[in-house]
Write an enzyme that holds these catalytic residues in place. Structure first.
Site, PDB file in Angstrom:
ATOM      1  CG  HIS A   1      -2.008  -1.046   1.112  1.00  0.00           C
ATOM      2  ND1 HIS A   1      -3.013  -1.168   2.052  1.00  0.00           N
ATOM      3  CD2 HIS A   1      -2.258  -2.004   0.183  1.00  0.00           C
ATOM      4  CE1 HIS A   1      -3.825  -2.167   1.710  1.00  0.00           C
ATOM      5  NE2 HIS A   1      -3.381  -2.685   0.586  1.00  0.00           N
TER       6      HIS A   1
ATOM      7  CD  GLU B   1      -1.439   3.878   3.915  1.00  0.00           C
ATOM      8  OE1 GLU B   1      -2.568   4.066   4.393  1.00  0.00           O
ATOM      9  OE2 GLU B   1      -1.229   3.130   2.926  1.00  0.00           O
TER      10      GLU B   1
ATOM     11  CB  CYS C   1      -5.934  -0.992   5.641  1.00  0.00           C
ATOM     12  SG  CYS C   1      -4.226  -1.534   5.455  1.00  0.00           S
TER      13      CYS C   1
ATOM     14  NE  ARG D   1     -13.899  -0.789 -25.624  1.00  0.00           N
ATOM     15  CZ  ARG D   1     -14.044  -1.322 -26.834  1.00  0.00           C
ATOM     16  NH1 ARG D   1     -13.084  -2.094 -27.332  1.00  0.00           N
ATOM     17  NH2 ARG D   1     -15.124  -1.077 -27.535  1.00  0.00           N
TER      18      ARG D   1
ATOM     19  CG  ASP E   1     -22.126  -3.571 -33.895  1.00  0.00           C
ATOM     20  OD1 ASP E   1     -22.748  -3.618 -34.976  1.00  0.00           O
ATOM     21  OD2 ASP E   1     -22.286  -2.666 -33.056  1.00  0.00           O
TER      22      ASP E   1
ATOM     23  CG  LEU F   1     -16.922  -5.851 -26.230  1.00  0.00           C
ATOM     24  CD1 LEU F   1     -17.898  -6.539 -25.276  1.00  0.00           C
ATOM     25  CD2 LEU F   1     -17.414  -4.456 -26.590  1.00  0.00           C
TER      26      LEU F   1
ATOM     27  CD  GLU G   1     -17.592   0.561 -25.658  1.00  0.00           C
ATOM     28  OE1 GLU G   1     -17.777   0.050 -26.777  1.00  0.00           O
ATOM     29  OE2 GLU G   1     -16.483   0.944 -25.258  1.00  0.00           O
TER      30      GLU G   1
ATOM     31  N   GLY H   1     -26.284  -1.881 -27.018  1.00  0.00           N
ATOM     32  CA  GLY H   1     -26.809  -0.924 -27.974  1.00  0.00           C
ATOM     33  C   GLY H   1     -27.780   0.050 -27.328  1.00  0.00           C
TER      34      GLY H   1
ATOM     35  CG  LEU I   1     -26.064   2.575 -24.214  1.00  0.00           C
ATOM     36  CD1 LEU I   1     -25.697   3.124 -25.590  1.00  0.00           C
ATOM     37  CD2 LEU I   1     -25.099   3.093 -23.160  1.00  0.00           C
TER      38      LEU I   1
END
Length: 342
Positions: free
Chosen positions: A42, A44, A71, A179, A195, A199, A282, A284, A288
């Site tokens: 981490h 720290e 933490c 992405r 399509d 991705l 993304e 269709g 969305l």
């Protein structure tokens, strides 16, 4: 300085938070560090380890500035609060409390019980913005959600049965950069079939996100369809939310959801249980719009090709409850960046 350091962890530490730490003694920075990779030390620890041998003696008189509550539990690494106590650091300044239930307030409590002077809430809003993914995951029990689509000047995202190239090289690279920084990406099944997207992050450096879609139908038929689809290749794992749960191949599997009920809450619960802290949606258009209508989004990127008109096709989603944050221009295309309004 600690805030800027923390941002270096974007795309590398999820589902952990991005954290930066700076150690100051006598008006001089003697140590700095950030959380570099999921499962590694981490911020720290890295800050303490960066202190030179000549400056170690200054730690008991130093102040550590850290962007998130240290933490207090043993996870992949020992508790940072214990390290700070062991090193006898005099004062700790914290931006945000940790929303993770195993830590929340306990790290600060450990430090104060050890006699360390702790200040909290410094640049709190800045810290929440940096760790919006981590905070959303633990406060809302879902990923931080980005909506993204490209549309023509006359408001269409494509034509049925024909792929329309709306994005240009620069905006496609921008999409792949997103992405590379987020954990998962989701498209509807019609988009998968029409399509055949990969991705992936093939145009930039960085890991491809977990690929997600939704399929309602016979799983054996799904297995046959996957043979010709890019989402079943080895560039990234794929999860398909379906009516039954099964392993499809080495890289793809299904998770069962109940299609007689609302599917988005079920998907959100599954992603939360998997510690998926961010999601890109993304397409269709139907998918969305379903997220928009359900209020399940946090940011949206809408690309418009100002010189492209197709006259007819699939209408772009209608974004509601949005506040325009900024607009960037890429050649003849522009990208509007929205944030969800309160």
């Amino acid at each position: 300085m600690a805030m800027e350091l923390s941002k270096k962890g974007l795309g590398h530490v999820a589902p952990n938070p991005m954290v930066g730490a700076v150690i100051v003694a006598g008006g001089r920075v003697i140590g700095e560090g950030y959380h570099m990779k999921y499962g590694s030390w981490h911020a720290e620890v890295n800050a303490v380890n960066s202190v030179s041998p000549d400056d170690v003696r200054l730690l008991p008189e130093s102040t550590m500035y850290v962007t998130l509550e240290p933490c207090s539990h043993y996870g992949k690494t020992p508790p940072c609060a214990k390290l700070i106590i062991d090193k006898k650091i005099k004062r700790v300044v914290v931006a945000n409390m940790d929303p993770f239930p195993q830590v929340s307030g306990r790290g600060i409590g450990m430090l104060r019980d050890a006699g360390i002077d702790v200040t909290t809430g410094v640049l709190e809003n800045v810290g929440r913005e940096i760790n919006k993914r981590f905070i959303t995951l633990h406060e809302k029990h879902r990923p931080y959600i980005f909506l993204k689509w490209a549309q023509t000047a006359d408001g269409f995202i494509g034509k049925r049965g024909t792929r329309v190239m709306i994005s240009n090289d620069d905006t496609e690279k921008l999409s792949h950069t997103l992405r590379a920084t987020e954990m998962a990406i989701l498209v509807g099944w019609e988009t998968v079939l029409n399509d055949n997207p990969q991705l992936s992050t093939r145009h930039v450096e960085g890991d491809s996100p977990l690929r997600l879609t939704v399929y309602k139908g016979d799983v054996d038929e799904l297995k046959r369809k996957l043979l010709s689809l890019n989402i079943s290749d080895n560039s990234a794992p794929t999860i398909i939310f379906a009516e039954t749960e099964t392993r499809l191949n080495d890289f793809a599997r299904t998770i069962r959801i109940d299609f007689s009920k609302e599917i988005l809450p079920q998907i959100m619960r599954e992603l939360w249980s998997m510690n998926v802290s961010s999601l890109i949606v993304e397409g269709g258009a139907k998918t969305l719009q379903m997220f928009i209508d359900s209020g399940l989004w946090d940011e949206a990127r809408v690309e418009t090709a100002s010189e492209l008109r197709i006259g007819d096709g699939v209408s772009a989603p209608v974004l509601s409850g949005a506040q325009l944050d900024r607009t960037e221009t890429f050649g003849t295309n522009k990208v509007d960046f929205y944030k969800k309004g309160c």
